[in-house]
Structures are given as structure tokens and as C-alpha cells.
Design a protein around this motif. Structure first.
Motif, PDB file in Angstrom:
ATOM      1  N   VAL A  85       0.847  -1.200   0.000  1.00  0.00           N
ATOM      2  CA  VAL A  85       0.000   0.000   0.000  1.00  0.00           C
ATOM      3  C   VAL A  85       0.878   1.245   0.000  1.00  0.00           C
ATOM      4  N   ARG A  87      -0.679   4.627  -0.975  1.00  0.00           N
ATOM      5  CA  ARG A  87      -1.546   5.761  -0.634  1.00  0.00           C
ATOM      6  C   ARG A  87      -2.906   5.228  -0.189  1.00  0.00           C
ATOM      7  N   TRP A  88      -3.576   6.035   0.615  1.00  0.00           N
ATOM      8  CA  TRP A  88      -4.909   5.671   1.051  1.00  0.00           C
ATOM      9  C   TRP A  88      -5.783   6.907   1.189  1.00  0.00           C
ATOM     10  N   ARG A  89      -7.085   6.677   1.077  1.00  0.00           N
ATOM     11  CA  ARG A  89      -8.059   7.758   1.248  1.00  0.00           C
ATOM     12  C   ARG A  89      -9.251   7.192   2.011  1.00  0.00           C
ATOM     13  N   ARG A  99      -6.685  11.732   3.675  1.00  0.00           N
ATOM     14  CA  ARG A  99      -5.716  11.111   2.778  1.00  0.00           C
ATOM     15  C   ARG A  99      -4.393  10.919   3.492  1.00  0.00           C
ATOM     16  N   LEU A 117     -10.028   3.714   0.396  1.00  0.00           N
ATOM     17  CA  LEU A 117      -9.484   3.389  -0.921  1.00  0.00           C
ATOM     18  C   LEU A 117      -7.981   3.216  -0.764  1.00  0.00           C
ATOM     19  N   LEU A 118      -7.502   2.028  -1.088  1.00  0.00           N
ATOM     20  CA  LEU A 118      -6.084   1.700  -0.964  1.00  0.00           C
ATOM     21  C   LEU A 118      -5.468   1.598  -2.351  1.00  0.00           C
ATOM     22  N   GLU A 119      -4.293   2.210  -2.522  1.00  0.00           N
ATOM     23  CA  GLU A 119      -3.590   2.147  -3.804  1.00  0.00           C
ATOM     24  C   GLU A 119      -2.205   1.557  -3.587  1.00  0.00           C
ATOM     25  N   ARG A 123      -2.842  -1.578  -8.304  1.00  0.00           N
ATOM     26  CA  ARG A 123      -4.265  -1.842  -8.144  1.00  0.00           C
ATOM     27  C   ARG A 123      -4.850  -0.925  -7.083  1.00  0.00           C
ATOM     28  N   GLU A 124      -6.160  -0.854  -7.071  1.00  0.00           N
ATOM     29  CA  GLU A 124      -6.871  -0.072  -6.060  1.00  0.00           C
ATOM     30  C   GLU A 124      -7.944  -0.952  -5.445  1.00  0.00           C
ATOM     31  N   ASP A 125      -7.948  -1.069  -4.116  1.00  0.00           N
ATOM     32  CA  ASP A 125      -8.958  -1.848  -3.400  1.00  0.00           C
ATOM     33  C   ASP A 125      -9.810  -0.928  -2.548  1.00  0.00           C
ATOM     34  N   ARG A 126     -11.090  -1.168  -2.589  1.00  0.00           N
ATOM     35  CA  ARG A 126     -12.033  -0.444  -1.733  1.00  0.00           C
ATOM     36  C   ARG A 126     -12.435  -1.376  -0.601  1.00  0.00           C
TER      37      ARG A 126
END
Length: 688
Positions: A85, A87-89, A99, A117-119, A123-126
Motif C-alpha cells: 500500500v 496511498r490511502w483515502r 488522505r 481506498l487503498l492504492e 491496483r486499487e482496493d475499496r
């Protein structure tokens, strides 16, 4: 014995292959049961290769994610995230966004269900983030300023009054709350009042609802809406069905149906703009979930209350045919929504009456463990439920032969993927108008017993910490205390987990025994914990008078569930149990055998039992209305559907007479003497 691929897949899912019942007898779930449960979860494993492939797919999907689909926050540690991971929001329920990069520390986040929201790793996972209140669900003391309160529990459907239509209604509920508040009671508990579904009155079991997200319109007081004044005199004056000892639900429905139709017609034709707007605002606030419930009820008027029997094109709420029906029958959908509105409104008004009369907590509502698979909620939200399996319980003290409840379980995989959205909506709906919520069969939040169609059952492990977090979040939001019914085969550590989440447990005097449930000495009241509700019995067990007589033994023998020899032994043991309980309550028996007893002795026994409950340190002490009125028959005989008149018994006294019942005044005096009473200074106990 070597472990198979089926064993490994079951381990990953949390499906056990063996368990012990209440007698200590070990059961081994056959492979057919395990495969059927896996199939219901969407994991076909008919062969070893199938099981191996399913497990590999699950493990691959888990490894590819940056985090599990739901995360549980702790105020004391950062979230555990994949090192990939970057970045995250955080998208908070309030709309606020945060953020960051690297680790996520949830301290300072508001209580609630939030999204992250993880980047990372391309990929990006919610995922969902549960942030429970540090103190858990609110305690009785936090809500009321008092550590020990008392109240009564009873059957709403069985209430008698001079004005209801043959079935207890929400006006009766408010009036009973006012009567008991005048005696010093702080809460009034009732059976579940979930939506049971349109029918001819044949669907009435409160623990088998059509939906737990709407209120049962059968309990609406028809004479309360302002439209009642516009009804023809013939409708207003025709008496309801005669009141016998048992409720005739079909006769009640036949009497109520034309009046409900006439009331909605009067609303549609004559309601003020303000009243119409209130209905429209409520309907909009409840959103699509409400519209689907109302559409279901409209369809049920034509096609019956069981959606699997409907035409294929109508078996999904989003089908073109169902949507077309909603447009062409908008007036029918509106009428059904109107009654759901009136039901919810009147329940809230009953709570307002209880609180205004001095009840510190007011209504103590009940959340059933599940819904019928052929009812409105499964039809309206089909992705949240599984087919082909029923919730139930193995043999235990409440159901000696085991129970198959015919209720659809939530899909646990989807539940986690959605942050427990369906459970959240269910809890939110159930806590409206409640000062306390009882959650039926809390054991199912740790491990739930699933029975495939035609097969024996097995336990499926549940994510207890996450489920308790959801409960605590919604209780915090609603300012509602929570009682978790923790009776039956208790998993190790469950009661400690409930207490850690701020939930109270159950302590039944019948079951609080020193050695085993049968044969052990009754524990003294001072041994009970503070974080619990104390009661003598429940709706699933004998009343005090019935227990003393061995009435449930008589019923089991009459129905052929036990042999005459076994019944004789149980009656002999009951005589000894009565002596033991008399010693525990310090009220020695005068009649040492079962059978006929002198008039008035039940009142003396009630004095001992209710004085015992009053002396416990439990936050809540509950006395059953059946015991206050010295009733012998119990409301429900678990495991029986048609042979015993479950959920049909009327109260032994009308509302007009309850205030003066000797058992009511006796219990109020005992609770006041023990310091539990909420009675206001200068307000006599007899005032109603």
C-alpha cells in the motif's frame, strides 16, 4: 486420519466437522452436509479436485488484495495493511475525507462504517473500516444514570383491551407502558414486531418474519389515525372477533382488512397537505429498501405471501415485469407503504408515551435471529441471503431434540465484502423506537448452526469481533442498550466478548445452577454479574406457575416427544428442583409435590422468585407478564409448530385490570424495596 482437500476448504471457511451437544454427545457432520453448505456459499466441492480448486481460488484472491474486505479499527494501533500500500483515502460516513501514505492510524476517526481506498502494486482496493465506540454499546448507567432497573416483558399480540380489534396493538402497548411506569418500571419488553407479510392471517409467528427491516402493520391501532373519523359508522361500530383464550388470527385479519382499506382510501381522498408531505418525506427517507418492501406486499396481494410460488418473471425485484407492476399498481404499492409508515410511527409513539410516563428506557424490543426464505426481505435483497440452508440449533436446554428454524442465513462472504450493510440496516431498523434491544440467539454471532435441506447440521464460525463492532456502532448511534441472548451451547469466551463490546448477557434463574442445568443447586442472586439482564424464564420456557406444575413435561408427554416413563422421572426431579429453588429464594415450600396446590400459593411463589431477581446486581431485572398474572401456559413450545398453540395465547387480564393485579403490585413493591424502582416521589403505585 489424513486431512483431505474438503477438510482444508472447510477449515478456510470456518466450517467445523464435529461438535458436542448439551449432553456432551459428539456429533460428526457428514461430508454431504459440508458439501451442501459449501454449495450454498457458492463453493461447489463435489470432488477432491473441486475442493482443491475452490481453496486455491480463495487463497489467490486473498493474496492479491491489499487488505481484507472489512477492517476493524483499534484506537491504540495502526491498521494492518499490505506493505504494498502506497496511498490511502478514507471516505467517512459524514462525507469527510482523509488522505495519507503508509500506515493508517484510526485515532480521531468518528464512530461508524467508513470506506478506505487503498492504492499500491498497480491496483486499487475499496475496503470497509469499522470504527466502534471505545466503550462499546451504551450501558444502562450511561443512558439513565442508574445502575439497576427493572421492567416487565410480555406478548404484545396477547394484550386484551376494551378497544383493540382482537389483537394487541401499539395503542395498547403505550397504555401498558404508562401503567407499568406508574408502578416504577423502567422498561417494557415485547415479542418481535417485524413485518410478517400479507396473508389471510396464517402467518403470525413473531420469530419467523418476512422482513426485519419494517414493522408489522397487524399491530396498528386502527382507531388512532385521523382518517378513522371518516369511516362509515357500520365499520366503526361492528365489534371485533370474540376474545377467547386463543387468538384466531384469520378472524382478526378478516375484521381488520376492510377497515385498513377504508382508512387508506380516506387518507388518499381527504388527508391534509401537511400529512401527505409527512408520508412522502418518510417514504423518501426510507428509500429503495422501503419501496421494495411495499412492492413485495402489493405483489403478495395477488400472488400470495411466498415469492418462490410467483410467476418466474416476478421473482426478482429488479425484473422488468416487477418494475412494470410497480408503475401500473402504484396505488397498491402506496397503500402498502402507508401501512408500514403508520406501523413505524405508532411504535415510535408508544415509546414516546413510555418515556413521558417516566420509564427511563421505555420499550425493550426484540430482534429475531433471521427471516423466512420465502419472504419480503430475501426477495428484496436476494444477494445478501443464502438458499438451501436453514438456521437452527443442535440439541440444547431450550430445544432438547434440536431445532430447524426455517430461516435464511446471511451470506457471510458477501456480508464482509459489503461492510455488513444488511446487518447494519437490520439493526438500524430494529433500534428505532427502542431504549433496549434484545438480540435473539447471540451465539450465532460467534458460530451459527446451519442445516442443509434434508441433512443434519454443522457449525460455521463467524467473525465475532466485526459483528460486535457493527452492533456497538449502531447502538451508539441510536443511544440504545443491547442485551445479547446468550443461552444454549455457549462457545468459550463468548460472554467475555459480549461484555467487552458493551452488551449485556442473559441470566435465567432456571439455568443458573451450580453443577449442571439438571440437578445442580440454584446459584444465589449475589453471584449474578452486573452486565446482564436477570429473569426467571423466557417465552420459550415454562412460566413460573407452569414450571412448578411441570406443565411443559405434560405437553411433551401429550405430544409423544417423551415416554410416560421419562415424564414420570422428570416430574419427580421437578419436585426436587422446586425445593432447591425455594431454598435459594429463602421461601420454604409448603407443598412438596407437583399437582394440585392451594389457592394463592402461586402468588407466594412469585413473591420469592421476583424478590430473588430484585436482589441480583444485574443492570436489568425482568419479570414476565405471564408470571405477574400467574399464568400457567407458556407462549411458545420450541420445536413444535402446529400441535401446541404457539404465539396464540391471550393475556389472563385486560389492560383495564392489570394495574390492580396482585402480582403486579407485589413485584413493584419488591423492586422498590431493592432500590430498582423508577417510581416518582409522590406518585402512588396504584395510580394508572
Amino acid at each position: 486420519m489424513s486431512r483431505t482437500a474438503l477438510d482444508a476448504l472447510c477449515d478456510w471457511i470456518g466450517l467445523t466437522d464435529r461438535f458436542a451437544d448439551s449432553t456432551g454427545l459428539e456429533h460428526v457432520a457428514p461430508d454431504e452436509t459440508r458439501r451442501a453448505i459449501l454449495a450454498a456459499l457458492g463453493l461447489a466441492a463435489e470432488t477432491e479436485d473441486d475442493a482443491r480448486d475452490q481453496l486455491a481460488g480463495l487463497e489467490t484472491a486473498e493474496a492479491s488484495r491489499l487488505a481484507p474486505p472489512t477492517l476493524l479499527a483499534s484506537a491504540y494501533a495502526p491498521l494492518t495493511l499490505d506493505p504494498r500500500v502506497r496511498r490511502w483515502r478514507i471516505l467517512c460516513e459524514s462525507g469527510e475525507q482523509r488522505r495519507g501514505e503508509g500506515s493508517v492510524r484510526p485515532s480521531g476517526l468518528p464512530v461508524g462504517r467508513h470506506e478506505i481506498l487503498l492504492e499500491g502494486a498497480g491496483r486499487e482496493d475499496r475496503v470497509w473500516l469499522l470504527v466502534p465506540p471505545p466503550e462499546g454499546a451504551p450501558s444502562v448507567k450511561a443512558l439513565t444514570g442508574r445502575a439497576r432497573l427493572w421492567g416487565a416483558t410480555g406478548a404484545l399480540y396477547g394484550l386484551r383491551s376494551g378497544r383493540n380489534g382482537g389483537l394487541g396493538d401499539f395503542a395498547d402497548l403505550g397504555r401498558l407502558a404508562e401503567i407499568l411506569a406508574g408502578k416504577g418500571a423502567s422498561f417494557l419488553g415485547i415479542n418481535p414486531v417485524h413485518m410478517l407479510g400479507s396473508s389471510d392471517g396464517g402467518l403470525y409467528a413473531p420469530y419467523s418474519p418476512s422482513s426485519r427491516r419494517a414493522v408489522n402493520a397487524a399491530h396498528v391501532a386502527l382507531d388512532l389515525p385521523p382518517e378513522w373519523a371518516s369511516l362509515p359508522e357500520a365499520l366503526k361500530n361492528e365489534p371485533p372477533p370474540a376474545s377467547g383464550e386463543l387468538i384466531d388470527y384469520r378472524a382478526v385479519h378478516a375484521w381488520r382488512a376492510p377497515r385498513m382499506t377504508a382508512l387508506y382510501k380516506a387518507f388518499a381522498a381527504e388527508a391534509s397537505g401537511e400529512r401527505r408531505q409527512a408520508f412522502a418525506d418518510w417514504r423518501q427517507a426510507r428509500g429503495e429498501a422501503l419501496e421494495r418492501m411495499a412492492l413485495y406486499e402489493a405483489l403478495a396481494e395477488t400472488h400470495g405471501p411466498s415469492w418462490p410460488t410467483w410467476p418466474e418473471a416476478l421473482r426478482r425485484p429488479d425484473s422488468p415485469e416487477a418494475l412494470a407492476f410497480a408503475r401500473t399498481h402504484a396505488h397498491v404499492v402506496s397503500r402498502q407503504a402507508f401501512w408500514l409508515w403508520i406501523a413505524e410511527t405508532q411504535l415510535s409513539e408508544a415509546q414516546a408515551r413510555a418515556k413521558a410516563a417516566g420509564m427511563a428506557l421505555g420499550l425493550y424490543l426484540d430482534l429475531a435471529v433471521g427471516v423466512r426464505p420465502d419472504g419480503a426481505e430475501v426477495w428484496a435483497d436476494p444477494e445478501s441471503f443464502l438458499r438451501g440452508v436453514s438456521l437452527g440449533a443442535p440439541p440444547d436446554a431450550l430445544g432438547p431434540t434440536g431445532q430447524r428454524w426455517g430461516l435464511a442465513p446471511f451470506d457471510p462472504l458477501r456480508a464482509r465484502a459489503t461492510g455488513y450493510a444488511a446487518l447494519t440496516e437490520t439493526l438500524r431498523a430494529s433500534m428505532r423506537g427502542a431504549g433496549v434491544l434484545r438480540i435473539d440467539h447471540m451465539i450465532g454471532y460467534d458460530r451459527s448452526f446451519w442445516l442443509p435441506d434434508g441433512l443434519p447440521g454443522a457449525y460455521l464460525r463467524q467473525p465475532l469481533p466485526e459483528l460486535l463492532a457493527v452492533v456497538a456502532i449502531e447502538a451508539h448511534r441510536a443511544r440504545c442498550a443491547v442485551v445479547g441472548e446468550d443461552l444454549g451451547l455457549l462457545p468459550e469466551g463468548l460472554r467475555e466478548s459480549l461484555a467487552g463490546a458493551g452488551l449485556m448477557g442473559y441470566r435465567l434463574a432456571l439455568f443458573e445452577r451450580g453443577e449442571t442445568i439438571r440437578g445442580g443447586e440454584f446459584l444465589p442472586p449475589e453471584s449474578y454479574p452486573e452486565a446482564a439482564l436477570a429473569a426467571f424464564s423466557t417465552h420459550d420456557l415454562p412460566t413460573l406457575a407452569g414450571w412448578r406444575r411441570g406443565r411443559e413435561i405434560d405437553w411433551r408427554a401429550k405430544l409423544g416427544d417423551i415416554t410416560p416413563e421419562a415424564a414420570a422421572l422428570m416430574r419427580e426431579e421437578r419436585a426436587h428442583e422446586r425445593w432447591r429453588f425455594a431454598e435459594a429464594v429463602a421461601a420454604p415450600e409448603r407443598v412438596p409435590v407437583l399437582g394440585e396446590e392451594p389457592e394463592g400459593h402461586d402468588l407466594e411463589a412469585a413473591e420469592g422468585a421476583h424478590g430473588f431477581l430484585a436482589r441480583t446486581p444485574c443492570a436489568l431485572a425482568a419479570v414476565q407478564l405471564e408470571d405477574l398474572l400467574l399464568q400457567i401456559e407458556q407462549p411458545n413450545l420450541p420445536g413444535d409448530v402446529d400441535r401446541h398453540p404457539n404465539w396464540r395465547r391471550r393475556s389472563a387480564a385486560s389492560l383495564e385490570d392489570i394495574a390492580g393485579a396482585p402480582g403486579v403490585n407485589q413485584a413493584a413493591a419488591l423492586m422498590a424495596a431493592a432500590g430498582r424502582s423508577e417510581q416518582k416521589a409522590g406518585r402512588p403505585a396504584e395510580e394508572t
